[in-house]
Structure formats: structure tokens, C-alpha cells
Design a protein around this motif. Structure first.
Motif, PDB file in Angstrom:
ATOM      1  N   ALA A  95       0.674  -1.322   0.217  1.00  0.00           N
ATOM      2  CA  ALA A  95      -0.042   0.006  -0.118  1.00  0.00           C
ATOM      3  C   ALA A  95       0.867   1.516   0.132  1.00  0.00           C
ATOM      4  O   ALA A  95       0.638   2.255  -0.713  1.00  0.00           O
ATOM      5  N   ALA A  96       1.903   1.255   0.660  1.00  0.00           N
ATOM      6  CA  ALA A  96       3.120   2.472   0.946  1.00  0.00           C
ATOM      7  C   ALA A  96       3.459   2.530  -0.446  1.00  0.00           C
ATOM      8  O   ALA A  96       3.564   3.577  -1.029  1.00  0.00           O
ATOM      9  N   ALA A  97       3.970   1.406  -1.101  1.00  0.00           N
ATOM     10  CA  ALA A  97       4.715   1.745  -2.376  1.00  0.00           C
ATOM     11  C   ALA A  97       3.658   2.141  -3.691  1.00  0.00           C
ATOM     12  O   ALA A  97       4.203   2.952  -4.390  1.00  0.00           O
ATOM     13  N   LEU A  98       2.541   1.756  -3.570  1.00  0.00           N
ATOM     14  CA  LEU A  98       1.607   2.305  -4.566  1.00  0.00           C
ATOM     15  C   LEU A  98       1.331   3.678  -4.164  1.00  0.00           C
ATOM     16  O   LEU A  98       1.064   4.401  -5.085  1.00  0.00           O
ATOM     17  N   ASP A  99       0.990   3.989  -2.963  1.00  0.00           N
ATOM     18  CA  ASP A  99       0.708   5.336  -2.572  1.00  0.00           C
ATOM     19  C   ASP A  99       1.966   6.104  -3.118  1.00  0.00           C
ATOM     20  O   ASP A  99       1.842   7.242  -3.561  1.00  0.00           O
ATOM     21  N   MET A 100       3.104   5.797  -2.984  1.00  0.00           N
ATOM     22  CA  MET A 100       4.406   6.751  -3.411  1.00  0.00           C
ATOM     23  C   MET A 100       4.431   7.054  -4.786  1.00  0.00           C
ATOM     24  O   MET A 100       4.673   7.967  -5.235  1.00  0.00           O
ATOM     25  N   VAL A 101       3.757   6.029  -6.000  1.00  0.00           N
ATOM     26  CA  VAL A 101       3.840   6.284  -7.022  1.00  0.00           C
ATOM     27  C   VAL A 101       2.505   6.595  -7.760  1.00  0.00           C
ATOM     28  O   VAL A 101       1.936   6.769  -9.050  1.00  0.00           O
ATOM     29  N   LYS A 102       1.526   6.875  -6.671  1.00  0.00           N
ATOM     30  CA  LYS A 102       0.206   7.599  -6.816  1.00  0.00           C
ATOM     31  C   LYS A 102      -0.732   6.692  -7.593  1.00  0.00           C
ATOM     32  O   LYS A 102      -1.450   6.924  -8.634  1.00  0.00           O
ATOM     33  N   LEU A 103      -0.648   5.343  -7.650  1.00  0.00           N
ATOM     34  CA  LEU A 103      -1.476   4.304  -8.266  1.00  0.00           C
ATOM     35  C   LEU A 103      -2.138   3.397  -7.475  1.00  0.00           C
ATOM     36  O   LEU A 103      -2.497   2.334  -7.908  1.00  0.00           O
ATOM     37  N   GLY A 104      -2.630   3.578  -6.060  1.00  0.00           N
ATOM     38  CA  GLY A 104      -3.147   2.817  -5.324  1.00  0.00           C
ATOM     39  C   GLY A 104      -4.663   2.621  -5.826  1.00  0.00           C
ATOM     40  O   GLY A 104      -5.134   1.097  -5.766  1.00  0.00           O
ATOM     41  N   HIS A 105      -5.166   3.242  -6.613  1.00  0.00           N
ATOM     42  CA  HIS A 105      -6.518   2.743  -7.157  1.00  0.00           C
ATOM     43  C   HIS A 105      -6.502   1.540  -8.342  1.00  0.00           C
ATOM     44  O   HIS A 105      -7.575   1.184  -8.675  1.00  0.00           O
ATOM     45  N   LEU A 106      -5.165   1.330  -8.666  1.00  0.00           N
ATOM     46  CA  LEU A 106      -4.990   0.345  -9.816  1.00  0.00           C
ATOM     47  C   LEU A 106      -4.674  -0.894  -9.202  1.00  0.00           C
ATOM     48  O   LEU A 106      -4.202  -1.893  -9.717  1.00  0.00           O
ATOM     49  N   ALA A 107      -4.738  -0.827  -7.843  1.00  0.00           N
ATOM     50  CA  ALA A 107      -4.132  -2.398  -7.267  1.00  0.00           C
ATOM     51  C   ALA A 107      -4.720  -3.349  -7.649  1.00  0.00           C
ATOM     52  O   ALA A 107      -3.857  -4.672  -7.763  1.00  0.00           O
ATOM     53  N   LYS A 108      -6.060  -3.655  -8.164  1.00  0.00           N
ATOM     54  CA  LYS A 108      -6.612  -4.957  -8.677  1.00  0.00           C
ATOM     55  C   LYS A 108      -6.381  -5.133 -10.231  1.00  0.00           C
ATOM     56  O   LYS A 108      -6.944  -6.112 -10.419  1.00  0.00           O
ATOM     57  N   ARG A 109      -5.767  -4.190 -10.730  1.00  0.00           N
ATOM     58  CA  ARG A 109      -5.767  -4.363 -12.155  1.00  0.00           C
ATOM     59  C   ARG A 109      -4.543  -5.133 -12.672  1.00  0.00           C
ATOM     60  O   ARG A 109      -3.511  -5.261 -11.788  1.00  0.00           O
ATOM     61  N   TYR A 110      -4.545  -6.016 -13.922  1.00  0.00           N
ATOM     62  CA  TYR A 110      -3.569  -6.531 -14.525  1.00  0.00           C
ATOM     63  C   TYR A 110      -2.855  -5.701 -15.209  1.00  0.00           C
ATOM     64  O   TYR A 110      -3.375  -4.768 -15.778  1.00  0.00           O
ATOM     65  N   PRO A 111      -1.502  -5.988 -15.454  1.00  0.00           N
ATOM     66  CA  PRO A 111      -0.484  -5.143 -16.415  1.00  0.00           C
ATOM     67  C   PRO A 111      -1.301  -4.917 -17.789  1.00  0.00           C
ATOM     68  O   PRO A 111      -1.009  -3.464 -18.123  1.00  0.00           O
ATOM     69  N   ALA A 112      -1.694  -5.827 -18.202  1.00  0.00           N
ATOM     70  CA  ALA A 112      -2.209  -5.453 -19.784  1.00  0.00           C
ATOM     71  C   ALA A 112      -3.664  -4.448 -19.699  1.00  0.00           C
ATOM     72  O   ALA A 112      -3.848  -3.817 -20.601  1.00  0.00           O
ATOM     73  N   GLN A 113      -4.063  -4.092 -18.421  1.00  0.00           N
ATOM     74  CA  GLN A 113      -5.019  -3.213 -18.425  1.00  0.00           C
ATOM     75  C   GLN A 113      -4.675  -1.685 -17.979  1.00  0.00           C
ATOM     76  O   GLN A 113      -5.398  -0.871 -17.829  1.00  0.00           O
TER      77      GLN A 113
END
Length: 371
Positions: A123-141
Motif C-alpha cells: 500500500a505504501a509503495a502504491l501510494d508513493m507512485v500514486k497508483l493505489g486505485h489500480l491495485a486490482k488491475r492486471y498489467p495489460a489493463q
């Protein structure tokens, strides 16, 4: 070469060589110290040895000779996953079958962190790059820029001592690439990261780095701050590889302290800063940046030791400035950078124009063949 001593040195390359065929050295006697918290870029053309240097540090290649130290300890028997080094690649290298949060959790699970701590760090790493809202997505999306941010977060999630980046922005378009350059630079500063970055893009290296090591044919030609590399190149390769550069070929006349006289191939006599020259009669290549050249009435300044006559061949409009291609001393590719405010509106293609510059602004370097 840089050989900084002291407790702040994190990485040391000591007499490192690499050959794949037993005959040709891809890396030759590499000696380089990288300080804790420093952003160092390995810059050079394809085949110069920069990526091989990075791969040896990561553990994906082994030195043929010499050793690499991390915090004073040799790395040669340590596999990549035990080096505590984060890696970011150009192709992102994300697992396509895993969601974003699963991709970030993977290096933590390999290190056997508990589930609660893993969730907190992801969660902290996703917040750092401001992409927490994409946590459930796959790379292709996700877009390329989003994937690169996730790759960066995955490299940082386990709080490594060192982060290695191999052409990480090469697949992005120009605008996104420039945005990500600043984002990585800010993360480096804010988190106190030690970063080793590989690129062939000299503007990228100048923008992001504390120091840049310019590689050619397996050897560091110069390692320095971006400003010193641009303003004070030590040889012709660095002068030509870093930024835009005018080259004039000639023969050394006299050497007097830091200055020398040079006779160009067309007979023109100039005074230049003697940086990397032999004695009288030796060949030299002169280097001068386009923005250091003045045209027209500005050449009347007593501060300009060198005066020539030129002819305007072409105007290249670039918004805040104009590049003029000028024929000077038998060279038809001599470029002059003129701010819009200083451009004489009366100038036309074909006009004769006075050309001048200071002796200390033109550097006499090792000779290279005329193009």
C-alpha cells in the motif's frame, strides 16, 4: 575515474574486466566508486560496456577479472536475489498473470515477510507512485506509463540498498518520458535512494544525475557532474557525445600555459584552451558549443580573441532560439545558437557575417578524423 574513499561508498568496482570470448574485453579495468544516496548514470553508445557493467552489479553477469563490492563486501558468490538490489527494466518485466498488488507483493513474499507487513508495504509503495486505485488491475489493463510506475514501485517495495535502472524510460513517448525523469529524480531525492541508471540518451543523463560516467569501448572516458561534462569535456569523444558541438581540425602551433595557438586546415589562426594536446606540430580537434559563438556586431567585443568571417547558409527556428548553420573556415556545418531577442532581423541566407568567440570557450582536444 572516480575512486572516492570513506564510509559513504556503497558500491566499488575494482579493476573489473569482462570478456565473452576470451579475446575482446567488453569492459576494461573498470574502477568506480558510488556513494550512498548518489544518482550515477552510465552513459554511452550501444556496445560501450555500460549495460554489462550494470548486469555484473546486479549479478546477472560475472566479472572475468576484478571484483565488485557492496558495502565493502565482495558480491561474486552472491546470487542476484540475495543482493538486496532493486531492478527496473525497459520492458517493465511485470508478471502478466498477477494483479498490481500481487506483483508488488511477490518480492516481499520471496523474503518471507508476514501477510500484514506485506499489505502495508504494498500500500505504501502504491501510494508513493500514486497508483493505489489500480491495485486490482492486471498489467495489460494499464498504460505504458502506469506499468513503468508499477515496475518502479516493485523495485522499491522491499526498501533495497541500491536501485538499478536499465533504459527504464526507453519505451515511453517524449512527454511521458520527461515527466518520468522528474518523477524518478524526485523519488531519489525524497527517499535518499542510491541509483545506478543506464541510458544512451545524453539529455536524460544530464537531467537526472549527480554524476555521469561516459563509456566508450569498455572504458570510462570521463566521470563528472553534468555541468562539468558539458562545459569541460576532457577529450573529443565526450565533447561530441554530450550536447551539440562544433568541430574544427588543425595543427598546434605554440602552447603557452593553458592556451595554445592552432592553425586550421584552411590556414586560419586561432587561440584555444589547451586541454588534451601534444606539442607544436601535433594534430588537434577544436571543440566549441554553438551558444558560445557570437555573430555580427557583437564580435566587436575586446573580450573575443578569435574573429572569423562566415556566410549564413540556413536558419532553423526552434521557438526560444534560432540555430544558424554558417560556413566558417571551410566548414559548412558550423552551428550557432542565437536567442530570439538577439537575432538580427536583417540577416538573410547567403549574407556574410562576422563570427567570434573567446579563447577559453574553444577547447583543443585529441584529434579525430574529419567527417
Amino acid at each position: 575515474m572516480a575512486n572516492d574513499s570513506g564510509a559513504d561508498v556503497l558500491v566499488s568496482f575494482k579493476d573489473v574486466q569482462k570478456t565473452y570470448d576470451g579475446e575482446h574485453l567488453v569492459v576494461k579495468n573498470l574502477n568506480l566508486d558510488i556513494r550512498r544516496g548518489e544518482f550515477v548514470t552510465m552513459l554511452g553508445p550501444s556496445g560501450s560496456g555500460k549495460t554489462t557493467g550494470l548486469m555484473m552489479l546486479a549479478g546477472f553477469e560475472n566479472p572475468t577479472h576484478g571484483q565488485i563490492l557492496l558495502e565493502g563486501r565482495p558480491l561474486h558468490n552472491l546470487p542476484p536475489y540475495k543482493r538486496n538490489i532493486g531492478m527496473v527494466f525497459q520492458n517493465y518485466a511485470l508478471f502478466p498473470h498477477m494483479t498490481v498488488e500481487e506483483n508488488l507483493a511477490f518480492p516481499l513474499q520471496v523474503r518471507r515477510l508476514g501477510a500484514d507487513e506485506t499489505r502495508r508495504k504494498v500500500a505504501a509503495a502504491l501510494d508513493m507512485v500514486k497508483l493505489g486505485h489500480l491495485a486490482k488491475r492486471y498489467p495489460a489493463q494499464m498504460s505504458g506509463g502506469q506499468q513503468q510506475r508499477i515496475a518502479l514501485a516493485r523495485a522499491l517495495v522491499f526498501e533495497p540498498k541500491l536501485v538499478l535502472m536499465d533504459e527504464p524510460l526507453g519505451a515511453l513517448d517524449k512527454q511521458l518520458r520527461e515527466h518520468m525523469q522528474l518523477e524518478i529524480k524526485h523519488l531519489h531525492r525524497d527517499l535518499g535512494l542510491t541509483v545506478v541508471f543506464v541510458t544512451h540518451d545524453q539529455s536524460e543523463a544530464l537531467t537526472m544525475s549527480d554524476r555521469v560516467a561516459v563509456f566508450n569501448e569498455g572504458v570510462i572516458q570521463q566521470i563528472d557532474s553534468p555541468g562539468n561534462l558539458y562545459e569541460h569535456p576532457r577529450n573529443s569523444f565526450v565533447a561530441n557525445f554530450i550536447g551539440e558541438n562544433n568541430r574544427l581540425h588543425g595543427t598546434v602551433g605554440t602552447v603557452d600555459g593553458e592556451l595554445c595557438t592552432v592553425r586550421l586546415d584552411d590556414g586560419t589562426q586561432l587561440r584555444a584552451k589547451a586541454v588534451n594536446v601534444g606539442g607544436a606540430g601535433s594534430a588537434t580537434t577544436l571543440s566549441i558549443r554553438p551558444e558560445r559563438v557570437v555573430l555580427g556586431t557583437a564580435t566587436n567585443s575586446a573580450a573575443l580573441e578569435n574573429h572569423l568571417s562566415g556566410r549564413i547558409l540556413e536558419f532553423i527556428y526552434l521557438g526560444d532560439h534560432v540555430r544558424l548553420r554558417v560556413s566558417v573556415a571551410g566548414h559548412d556545418d558550423f552551428m550557432v545558437k542565437v536567442p530570439i531577442a538577439d537575432l538580427d532581423p536583417a540577416w538573410r541566407e547567403g549574407d556574410r557575417v562576422d563570427v567570434g568567440w573567446k579563447a577559453l570557450d574553444i577547447r583543443a582536444l585529441d584529434p579525430i578524423a574529419a567527417a
